[in-house]
Design an enzyme around this catalytic site. Structure first.
Site, PDB file in Angstrom:
ATOM      1  N   ARG A   1      43.794  51.059  38.942  1.00 21.12           N
ATOM      2  CA  ARG A   1      42.357  50.921  39.133  1.00 21.12           C
ATOM      3  C   ARG A   1      42.115  50.478  40.576  1.00 21.12           C
ATOM      4  NH1 ARG A   1      42.996  46.585  41.111  1.00 21.12           N
ATOM      5  NH2 ARG A   1      40.752  46.373  41.144  1.00 21.12           N
ATOM      6  N   GLY A   2      40.835  50.420  40.950  1.00 20.18           N
ATOM      7  CA  GLY A   2      40.515  50.161  42.353  1.00 20.18           C
ATOM      8  C   GLY A   2      40.314  51.515  43.022  1.00 20.18           C
ATOM      9  N   ALA A   3      39.188  51.673  43.729  1.00 21.70           N
ATOM     10  CA  ALA A   3      38.794  53.008  44.201  1.00 21.70           C
ATOM     11  C   ALA A   3      39.878  53.752  45.003  1.00 21.70           C
ATOM     12  CB  ALA A   3      37.495  52.889  44.996  1.00 21.70           C
TER      13      ALA A   3
ATOM     14  N   ASP B   1      33.301  50.775  45.393  1.00 21.44           N
ATOM     15  CA  ASP B   1      33.747  51.998  44.707  1.00 21.44           C
ATOM     16  C   ASP B   1      33.023  53.217  45.233  1.00 21.44           C
ATOM     17  OD1 ASP B   1      34.217  49.646  42.730  1.00 21.44           O
ATOM     18  OD2 ASP B   1      35.589  51.280  42.204  1.00 21.44           O
TER      19      ASP B   1
ATOM     20  N   ARG C   1      37.098  58.650  35.492  1.00 25.37           N
ATOM     21  CA  ARG C   1      36.210  57.512  35.756  1.00 25.37           C
ATOM     22  C   ARG C   1      35.120  57.980  36.725  1.00 25.37           C
ATOM     23  NH1 ARG C   1      38.682  51.810  37.001  1.00 25.37           N
ATOM     24  NH2 ARG C   1      36.673  51.170  36.123  1.00 25.37           N
TER      25      ARG C   1
ATOM     26  N   ASN D   1      29.850  48.361  43.431  1.00 25.50           N
ATOM     27  CA  ASN D   1      31.137  47.656  43.286  1.00 25.50           C
ATOM     28  C   ASN D   1      31.140  46.991  41.908  1.00 25.50           C
ATOM     29  OD1 ASN D   1      33.698  46.865  44.429  1.00 25.50           O
ATOM     30  ND2 ASN D   1      32.906  44.798  44.543  1.00 25.50           N
ATOM     31  N   LYS D   2      32.219  46.330  41.598  1.00 26.39           N
ATOM     32  CA  LYS D   2      32.418  45.704  40.292  1.00 26.39           C
ATOM     33  C   LYS D   2      31.183  44.909  39.855  1.00 26.39           C
ATOM     34  CE  LYS D   2      35.121  46.119  38.086  1.00 26.39           C
ATOM     35  NZ  LYS D   2      34.993  47.153  37.009  1.00 26.39           N
TER      36      LYS D   2
HETATM   37  O1  MRU Z   1      37.138  48.741  37.538  1.00 25.61           O
HETATM   38  P1  MRU Z   1      38.023  48.600  38.744  1.00 25.61           P
HETATM   39  O2  MRU Z   1      39.054  47.538  38.598  1.00 25.61           O
HETATM   40  O3  MRU Z   1      38.601  49.935  39.150  1.00 25.61           O
HETATM   41  O4  MRU Z   1      37.024  48.149  39.890  1.00 25.61           O
HETATM   42  C1  MRU Z   1      37.542  47.886  41.166  1.00 25.61           C
HETATM   43  C2  MRU Z   1      36.520  47.392  42.131  1.00 25.61           C
HETATM   44  O5  MRU Z   1      35.381  47.231  41.801  1.00 25.61           O
HETATM   45  C3  MRU Z   1      36.982  47.180  43.546  1.00 25.61           C
HETATM   46  O6  MRU Z   1      36.272  46.149  44.138  1.00 25.61           O
HETATM   47  C4  MRU Z   1      36.742  48.464  44.357  1.00 25.61           C
HETATM   48  O7  MRU Z   1      37.323  49.563  43.715  1.00 25.61           O
HETATM   49  C5  MRU Z   1      37.271  48.365  45.742  1.00 25.61           C
HETATM   50  S1  MRU Z   1      39.028  48.354  45.796  1.00 25.61           S
HETATM   51  C6  MRU Z   1      39.503  48.350  47.406  1.00 25.61           C
END
Ligand code: MRU
Length: 363
Positions: A45-47, A236, A88, A246-247
């Site tokens: 996970r994470g963009a 994201d 996603r 973002n989250k």
């Molecule tokens: O749901 P996730 O864990 O994929 O969400 C991740 C985030 O919101 C991060 O802050 C974002 O992807 C940036 S990662 C460099």
């Protein structure tokens, strides 16, 4: 530092982030469907990491689809592209990486099918390697905003695990630390998946950076007491006008920063900026299984039969964002549009810097 993903001899290996920090388990992906499952189930996970996984998924898919020529390979990959894209919705890096793989195949995949497959593996690796270099540059730009003695709040995990390595928001923290600054990081736990408590806390501890874990609803009280100096988060998908997805909970942090006169920075590689979206209202927001909210670490906490809602992301309007830190420099949200790729040349417009010095330049 653990790596979120790597490819070796025609296989993709993904670190299962759902089990961290207490178990280190690597998932071997033998097909693009395995990679798609890992993205959907948030094993990765994470963009930026999602984008890298998608690129490797395409390379893996190209191994198995039947095609008589490189050109035919490109059309045969259609269901692979679609399958990966559907995993996603919010992180634009997924589409960005798939588009890049398609473009590479279109430009260079004129030879045999086996050469085209090789090109796709190389491109996926290139996306990963570039991501690490980009993160270091973002870190170098971002560190100037963290002063010696600062307490920095971060939300979710925009660290090494969310990227090819080094992280985006955490890169600024790492570079500030490398510069000898004494800093302390406040980590939001980030309900419901707890990326802060499980992953960012793990990364900070691993790097020896002093940190304190807080519940998501504590930030305001700490700001009121003067115990936070700035916030820095990842993204994201950021729209052309500087609205930042973002989250979930990021928006709350940004509003609190504004109320307390604190700067709120967003670390955003260009691969996370969606120039096709004029504002954040166009960004698709993932809604996940409500069970994640009704439970904690797999144990049911809410009574059975209650409604729960699980929005995975929110959009912070540009007016709350102090600056966006990219690999090309630091920009006010309103300046982002100047970075949009020039349709006719494919080059980017000149980067309007905020007057801050380039990383590494002497005072
Ligand atoms: O749901 P996730 O864990 O994929 O969400 C991740 C985030 O919101 C991060 O802050 C974002 O992807 C940036 S990662 C460099």
């Amino acid at each position: 530092m653990l790596s979120a993903i790597e490819q070796k001899e025609g296989r993709v290996y993904i670190l299962d982030q759902s089990r961290l920090p207490h178990e280190v388990d690597i998932i071997e992906c033998k097909s693009w469907m395995d990679v798609a499952w890992c993205i959907r189930e948030m094993k990765i996970r994470g963009a930026p990491a999602i984008g890298i996984a998608a690129a490797m998924g395409v390379a893996l898919g190209a191994q198995s689809v039947r095609a008589g020529s490189a050109k035919a390979l490109s059309s045969a990959l259609g269901p692979v592209y679609e399958g990966l894209l559907s995993t996603r919705p919010t992180a634009v890096n997924l589409k960005w990486a798939i588009d890049r793989m398609k473009a590479r195949l279109a430009v260079e995949g004129q030879g045999s099918v086996s050469e085209a497959r090789e090109i796709l593996w190389r491109e996926a690796q290139c996306i990963l390697d570039e991501d690490i270099r980009i993160n270091r540059t973002i870190g170098a730009w971002g560190a100037q905003f963290i002063k010696d003695g600062d307490v920095v709040l971060t939300h979710c995990n925009a660290g090494a695990l969310a990227t090819g390595g080094y992280g985006t928001a955490t890169a600024a923290i790492f570079v500030a630390r490398e510069q000898g600054k004494n800093i302390h990081v406040i980590v939001d736990e980030t309900r419901p998946v707890l990326q802060g408590a499980r992953l960012t806390a793990f990364e900070m501890k691993d790097a020896g950076i002093p940190m304190t874990l807080i519940t998501d609803n504590s930030a305001g009280a700490l700001m009121m007491r003067g115990e936070i100096d700035l916030a820095i988060v990842g993204t994201d998908r950021t729209a052309r006008n500087g609205d930042v997805a973002n989250k979930i909970g990021t928006y709350t942090v940004a509003v609190l920063c504004k109320e307390h006169g604190l700067p709120f920075y967003v670390a955003a590689p260009l691969s996370s900026i969606d120039f096709s979206m004029s504002s954040g209202s166009m960004i698709p927001i993932e809604e996940r299984d409500p069970e994640e909210v009704a439970s904690l670490a797999g144990k049911r906490i809410a009574p059975y039969g209650v409604n729960a809602r699980n929005m995975a992301f929110d959009v912070t309007p540009a007016k709350y964002v102090t600056a966006i830190i990219t690999e090309l420099g630091v920009f006010k949200p309103g300046e982002l549009k100047k970075l949009a790729p020039d349709g006719s040349t494919g080059r980017r417009a000149a980067s309007p810097r905020t007057g801050k010095k380039r990383p590494g330049t002497k005072k």
